[in-house]
Scaffold this motif. Structure first.
Motif, PDB file in Angstrom:
ATOM      1  N   ILE A 140     -14.483  37.206 -39.984  1.00  0.00           N
ATOM      2  CA  ILE A 140     -14.478  37.716 -41.364  1.00  0.00           C
ATOM      3  C   ILE A 140     -13.642  36.806 -42.252  1.00  0.00           C
ATOM      4  CG2 ILE A 140     -13.886  39.640 -42.880  1.00  0.00           C
ATOM      5  CD1 ILE A 140     -14.178  41.495 -40.451  1.00  0.00           C
ATOM      6  N   THR A 141     -12.468  36.415 -41.758  1.00  0.00           N
ATOM      7  CA  THR A 141     -11.587  35.535 -42.528  1.00  0.00           C
ATOM      8  C   THR A 141     -12.267  34.208 -42.840  1.00  0.00           C
ATOM      9  OG1 THR A 141      -9.631  36.555 -41.518  1.00  0.00           O
ATOM     10  CG2 THR A 141      -9.326  34.402 -42.546  1.00  0.00           C
ATOM     11  N   GLN A 142     -12.996  33.660 -41.866  1.00  0.00           N
ATOM     12  CA  GLN A 142     -13.713  32.410 -42.087  1.00  0.00           C
ATOM     13  C   GLN A 142     -14.802  32.573 -43.143  1.00  0.00           C
ATOM     14  OE1 GLN A 142     -13.045  29.256 -40.681  1.00  0.00           O
ATOM     15  NE2 GLN A 142     -14.418  28.772 -42.402  1.00  0.00           N
ATOM     16  N   ALA A 143     -15.508  33.715 -43.097  1.00  0.00           N
ATOM     17  CA  ALA A 143     -16.546  33.980 -44.101  1.00  0.00           C
ATOM     18  C   ALA A 143     -15.937  34.071 -45.502  1.00  0.00           C
ATOM     19  CB  ALA A 143     -17.285  35.272 -43.756  1.00  0.00           C
ATOM     20  N   LEU A 144     -14.770  34.688 -45.614  1.00  0.00           N
ATOM     21  CA  LEU A 144     -14.082  34.774 -46.907  1.00  0.00           C
ATOM     22  C   LEU A 144     -13.682  33.389 -47.406  1.00  0.00           C
ATOM     23  CD1 LEU A 144     -11.793  37.893 -46.300  1.00  0.00           C
ATOM     24  CD2 LEU A 144     -13.887  37.791 -47.671  1.00  0.00           C
ATOM     25  N   GLN A 145     -13.210  32.545 -46.490  1.00  0.00           N
ATOM     26  CA  GLN A 145     -12.849  31.175 -46.872  1.00  0.00           C
ATOM     27  C   GLN A 145     -14.071  30.407 -47.361  1.00  0.00           C
ATOM     28  OE1 GLN A 145     -10.961  29.693 -43.321  1.00  0.00           O
ATOM     29  NE2 GLN A 145      -8.989  30.662 -43.776  1.00  0.00           N
ATOM     30  N   ASP A 146     -15.189  30.583 -46.661  1.00  0.00           N
ATOM     31  CA  ASP A 146     -16.418  29.885 -47.041  1.00  0.00           C
ATOM     32  C   ASP A 146     -16.902  30.306 -48.427  1.00  0.00           C
ATOM     33  OD1 ASP A 146     -16.342  28.673 -44.569  1.00  0.00           O
ATOM     34  OD2 ASP A 146     -17.854  29.974 -43.651  1.00  0.00           O
ATOM     35  N   GLU A 147     -16.648  31.564 -48.792  1.00  0.00           N
ATOM     36  CA  GLU A 147     -17.078  32.085 -50.096  1.00  0.00           C
ATOM     37  C   GLU A 147     -15.984  31.963 -51.163  1.00  0.00           C
ATOM     38  OE1 GLU A 147     -20.093  33.176 -50.991  1.00  0.00           O
ATOM     39  OE2 GLU A 147     -20.816  32.608 -48.992  1.00  0.00           O
ATOM     40  N   LYS A 148     -14.919  31.228 -50.838  1.00  0.00           N
ATOM     41  CA  LYS A 148     -13.789  31.021 -51.769  1.00  0.00           C
ATOM     42  C   LYS A 148     -13.138  32.350 -52.179  1.00  0.00           C
ATOM     43  CE  LYS A 148     -14.702  26.544 -52.151  1.00  0.00           C
ATOM     44  NZ  LYS A 148     -15.817  26.434 -51.206  1.00  0.00           N
ATOM     45  N   LEU A 149     -13.050  33.269 -51.199  1.00  0.00           N
ATOM     46  CA  LEU A 149     -12.461  34.585 -51.465  1.00  0.00           C
ATOM     47  C   LEU A 149     -11.164  34.817 -50.691  1.00  0.00           C
ATOM     48  CD1 LEU A 149     -15.709  36.761 -51.386  1.00  0.00           C
ATOM     49  CD2 LEU A 149     -14.260  36.353 -53.387  1.00  0.00           C
TER      50      LEU A 149
END
Length: 200
Positions: A140-149
């Protein structure tokens, strides 16, 4: 409207536009002209239930339930509210609050859980709960990083609450263990008889 501890408020004008910066906890804000909406930002809980992910050996779990706890950076409230899809947020009728990005986290967490479960065999899945929690949180954290969140949303904790494997798989595994135990007992009986024969 008073902004409670753990919340951030936004003033909305007659034109439905956000007016000014985030309103901080403890502040009182008049609502005669326009409106003030509030957003919890601490320890927001998302319960994700009744999922059926697939394990590494292609077994479908009967049930998989887990919880994600996340927080919103207070200074990011206005940006998330004005730039992200309204469908990402959830309105709480009881408390009259908006939970920012709750639907978004639900979707991302669901995908992360399926990826995490896929790494483990079905008969070892219950012993891998701690690893599943770690993997889901990282995904989840990686997905947030990918979306600049990543600066706006923090994943605090993931808790795996329930893992149920298919009954037929469980029964088959129990039958295999039972057969193995019976075989071991027979081997012990044979060894005992041989030793007794040698003694005689």
């Amino acid at each position: 409207t008073r902004i409670e501890t753990g919340e951030v408020g936004l003033r909305i004008g007659f034109d439905k536009q956000v007016s000014g910066a985030e309103l901080q906890p403890g502040s009182f804000n008049q609502t005669m002209f326009g409106d003030v909406i509030t957003f919890p930002v601490r320890e927001i809980k998302v319960s994700i239930d009744d999922r059926k992910p697939i394990t590494a050996d292609n077994s479908v779990l009967s049930d998989f339930d887990f919880t994600v706890i996340y927080s919103i950076t207070p200074s990011a409230v206005s940006d998330l509210w004005t730039t992200k899809s309204r469908g990402f947020h959830v309105f709480d009728e009881k408390h009259k609050d908006w939970y920012l990005m709750l639907n978004y986290i639900d979707t991302v967490a669901n995908s992360a859980a399926f990826k995490a479960v896929r790494k483990h065999d079905v008969l070892k899945i219950n012993d891998a709960r701690a690893q599943l929690e770690t993997d889901i949180k990282q995904l989840i954290t990686q997905a947030l990083q990918d979306e600049k969140l990543a600066a706006a949303i923090t994943i605090n904790q993931v808790q795996v609450r329930n893992v149920v494997i298919d009954k037929q798989v469980a029964d088959s595994a129990a039958a295999v263990i039972r057969s193995q135990n019976e075989l071991k007992q027979k081997q012990i009986d044979v060894q005992t008889a041989q030793q007794e024969a040698l003694r005689i």
